[in-house]
Design an enzyme around this catalytic site. Structure first.
Site, PDB file in Angstrom:
ATOM      1  N   LYS A   1      17.973 104.541  -2.654  1.00 50.26           N
ATOM      2  CA  LYS A   1      17.668 105.027  -3.867  1.00 50.26           C
ATOM      3  C   LYS A   1      16.169 105.482  -4.098  1.00 50.26           C
ATOM      4  O   LYS A   1      15.696 106.211  -5.161  1.00 50.26           O
ATOM      5  CB  LYS A   1      17.955 104.094  -5.030  1.00 50.26           C
ATOM      6  CG  LYS A   1      19.458 103.726  -5.248  1.00 50.26           C
ATOM      7  CD  LYS A   1      19.842 102.706  -6.071  1.00 50.26           C
ATOM      8  CE  LYS A   1      21.168 102.651  -6.463  1.00 50.26           C
ATOM      9  NZ  LYS A   1      21.943 101.904  -5.244  1.00 50.26           N
TER      10      LYS A   1
ATOM     11  N   GLU B   1      18.711  90.387  -6.552  1.00 52.19           N
ATOM     12  CA  GLU B   1      19.396  90.596  -5.528  1.00 52.19           C
ATOM     13  C   GLU B   1      18.620  89.940  -4.327  1.00 52.19           C
ATOM     14  O   GLU B   1      19.258  89.391  -3.460  1.00 52.19           O
ATOM     15  CB  GLU B   1      19.274  92.237  -5.367  1.00 52.19           C
ATOM     16  CG  GLU B   1      20.359  92.638  -4.080  1.00 52.19           C
ATOM     17  CD  GLU B   1      20.463  94.211  -3.744  1.00 52.19           C
ATOM     18  OE1 GLU B   1      21.436  94.201  -3.069  1.00 52.19           O
ATOM     19  OE2 GLU B   1      19.884  94.923  -4.668  1.00 52.19           O
TER      20      GLU B   1
ATOM     21  N   PHE C   1      26.155  97.505 -14.660  1.00 50.79           N
ATOM     22  CA  PHE C   1      26.132  96.890 -16.208  1.00 50.79           C
ATOM     23  C   PHE C   1      27.542  96.359 -16.415  1.00 50.79           C
ATOM     24  O   PHE C   1      28.561  96.551 -15.708  1.00 50.79           O
ATOM     25  CB  PHE C   1      25.939  98.232 -17.218  1.00 50.79           C
ATOM     26  CG  PHE C   1      24.303  98.362 -17.478  1.00 50.79           C
ATOM     27  CD1 PHE C   1      23.310  98.057 -16.683  1.00 50.79           C
ATOM     28  CD2 PHE C   1      24.346  99.461 -18.510  1.00 50.79           C
ATOM     29  CE1 PHE C   1      22.186  98.354 -16.897  1.00 50.79           C
ATOM     30  CE2 PHE C   1      22.795  99.778 -18.508  1.00 50.79           C
ATOM     31  CZ  PHE C   1      21.983  99.200 -17.982  1.00 50.79           C
TER      32      PHE C   1
ATOM     33  N   HIS D   1      21.718  97.405  -3.420  1.00 48.91           N
ATOM     34  CA  HIS D   1      21.759  98.040  -4.466  1.00 48.91           C
ATOM     35  C   HIS D   1      20.440  98.573  -4.896  1.00 48.91           C
ATOM     36  O   HIS D   1      20.262  99.708  -5.329  1.00 48.91           O
ATOM     37  CB  HIS D   1      22.320  97.297  -5.817  1.00 48.91           C
ATOM     38  CG  HIS D   1      22.685  97.793  -6.750  1.00 48.91           C
ATOM     39  ND1 HIS D   1      23.483  99.053  -6.703  1.00 48.91           N
ATOM     40  CD2 HIS D   1      22.189  97.796  -8.158  1.00 48.91           C
ATOM     41  CE1 HIS D   1      23.691  99.382  -8.304  1.00 48.91           C
ATOM     42  NE2 HIS D   1      22.736  98.727  -9.011  1.00 48.91           N
TER      43      HIS D   1
ATOM     44  N   CYS E   1      27.903 101.185 -12.407  1.00 54.14           N
ATOM     45  CA  CYS E   1      27.254 101.512 -11.041  1.00 54.14           C
ATOM     46  C   CYS E   1      27.896 101.051  -9.833  1.00 54.14           C
ATOM     47  O   CYS E   1      27.762 101.563  -8.698  1.00 54.14           O
ATOM     48  CB  CYS E   1      25.836 101.080 -11.140  1.00 54.14           C
ATOM     49  SG  CYS E   1      24.830 101.646 -12.662  1.00 54.14           S
TER      50      CYS E   1
ATOM     51  N   HIS F   1      19.187 107.020  -8.246  1.00 56.70           N
ATOM     52  CA  HIS F   1      20.188 106.142  -8.765  1.00 56.70           C
ATOM     53  C   HIS F   1      21.421 107.006  -8.987  1.00 56.70           C
ATOM     54  O   HIS F   1      21.282 107.618  -9.986  1.00 56.70           O
ATOM     55  CB  HIS F   1      20.051 105.025  -9.733  1.00 56.70           C
ATOM     56  CG  HIS F   1      21.033 103.992  -9.838  1.00 56.70           C
ATOM     57  ND1 HIS F   1      22.308 104.103  -9.213  1.00 56.70           N
ATOM     58  CD2 HIS F   1      21.238 102.901 -10.791  1.00 56.70           C
ATOM     59  CE1 HIS F   1      22.974 102.988  -9.781  1.00 56.70           C
ATOM     60  NE2 HIS F   1      22.295 102.318 -10.246  1.00 56.70           N
TER      61      HIS F   1
END
Length: 412
Positions: A334, A312, A398, A301, A161, A339
């Site tokens: 998002k 985060e 990931f 994010h 990502c 996403h």
């Protein structure tokens, strides 16, 4: 001095809320949501039936029909976004002094899955000779090079990502190392397949709010239950500032800092204390020679997963300090786009540039219920007028991939 600075001179985007930069940005600050019921494939047997698809999209409106037949949809998004960015930049650089870096998490996964389905259904392995190139991640960059006559460095980055953000970072490194005078950095993705929906559902990563798709992507909200799959593409032209000035380019902003690291913890979960994210943000600030107090806006994010958003938030407090972290506008776009995976790092970078130039912080949509562990100023539900000179954009993926970018207002 100008030679060491990097300008952004062109932007392009194709997203679930707009097919170009202008419509994407305008719809973002007008609270448009791109999430709906899946139309691309039949999700009836799946627990997740929603996604943020690029709507009203016909690739033949943008690309020659032969090229459409020979490219995966993620490549089409990459080509269309690049086309807009290059036109916006009006770049004039020697062909072997301009490069390409494309970021994508899963490349031609749509072609892979549809081809296997065809083989299974027809019990035949007779395939088009174009199938393998449509699957390969690097062919997006190759197609861009062929169409636009670009002969400089060409790289494809696969960092989940954070791939789009790393494409921008790698582009800056090519320029700073003298291997190119300008680079097109591209992020593109389309994972909207039954395979990916099933796989991510089994990992409990996706929202299952099928009854209210527009309410499904809820970054930082107490009732968030996972992210929503999205798709799209983004592209930016990075250029040596001295060259951009010499040719009187329209300079949108400057890239001030970039950092990448890894948690070294787990293949899907972020390290619980946020150590990797903390280190990454600090390194980006150090490279930009900035203090945390100089950052005016953060594009988080913020995928809307329970653990990810909490970690985060913890990391932001560690980097900026508890009190300052609560004063800086922090938003996750998002909620609007879903996403976008590898495309997100670039489209969110563009949102930061627009935020700086327009003086507007985009909202975090669907933020209705405060989580005691997510207690920052997330610009809930409505955009806000803010004087923004410096912005940070975070992308985490990931494998413990962490990337932070620092964007600044262009100062003559």
């Amino acid at each position: 001095m100008y030679k060491d600075r990097i300008a952004i001179t062109g932007m392009g985007a194709i997203t679930p809320i707009g097919l170009d930069v202008s419509s994407y940005w305008n719809n973002l600050i007008l609270n448009k949501i791109g999430v709906g019921h899946i139309q691309r494939f039949d999700p009836s047997e799946l627990p997740v039936k929603i996604a943020a698809e690029v709507k009203d999209f016909s690739p033949a409106d943008f690309l020659p029909k032969k090229l459409v037949r020979n490219t995966d949809i993620f490549m089409q998004f990459a080509l269309i976004a690049t086309q807009e960015a290059l036109a916006d930049s009006n770049i004039h650089v020697q062909s072997d002094r301009i490069g390409i870096v494309v970021g994508s998490a899963l490349g031609g996964i749509s072609t892979v899955t549809s081809t296997q389905e065809q083989i299974t259904k027809c019990n035949s392995y007779r395939l088009s000779p174009h199938i393998v190139p449509k699957m390969l991640g690097n062919i997006a960059a190759a197609q861009i090079a062929i169409i636009h006559g670009i002969q400089g460095p060409s790289l494809t980055v696969n960092t989940a990502c954070s791939a789009g953000a790393d494409a921008i970072g790698m582009a800056s490194m090519l320029i700073k190392s003298g291997q190119a005078d300008a680079v097109v950095a591209v992020g593109a993705e389309s994972i909207l397949t039954g395979l990916m929906a099933a796989g991510l559902s089994s990992a409990r990563a996706l929202s299952t709010n099928n009854k209210s798709p527009e309410r499904a992507s809820r970054p930082f909200d107490l009732n968030r239950d996972g992210f929503v799959m999205g798709e799209g593409g983004g592209a930016v032209v990075l250029e040596r500032l001295d060259i951009a000035i010499e040719r009187e380019a329209d300079i949108k902003a400057e890239l001030l800092g970039y950092a990448n690291n890894t948690d070294a913890y787990h293949v899907t979960s972020p390290e619980p204390t946020g150590r990797g994210e903390i280190s990454c943000m600090k390194r980006a600030l150090q490279q930009a020679e900035l203090t945390p107090s100089q950052v005016d806006y953060i594009n988080a994010h913020g995928t809307a997963t329970k653990v990810g958003d909490q970690v985060e938030t913890t990391a932001l407090k560690a980097v900026f300090g508890e009190s300052l972290a609560k004063e800086i506008p922090v938003s996750s776009t998002k909620g609007a786009t879903g996403h976008l995976m590898g495309a997100g790092g670039v489209t969110e970078f563009i949102a930061c540039i627009q935020a700086i130039n327009e003086g507007v912080a985009p909202p975090t949509l669907n933020y209705d219920n405060q989580d005691s562990e997510c207690d920052l100023d997330y610009v809930p539900n409505h955009s806000r007028r803010v004087d923004i000179k410096i912005a940070m954009s975070n992308s985490f993926g990931f494998g413990g991939q962490n990337t932070s970018l620092i964007i600044g207002e262009y100062k003559h």
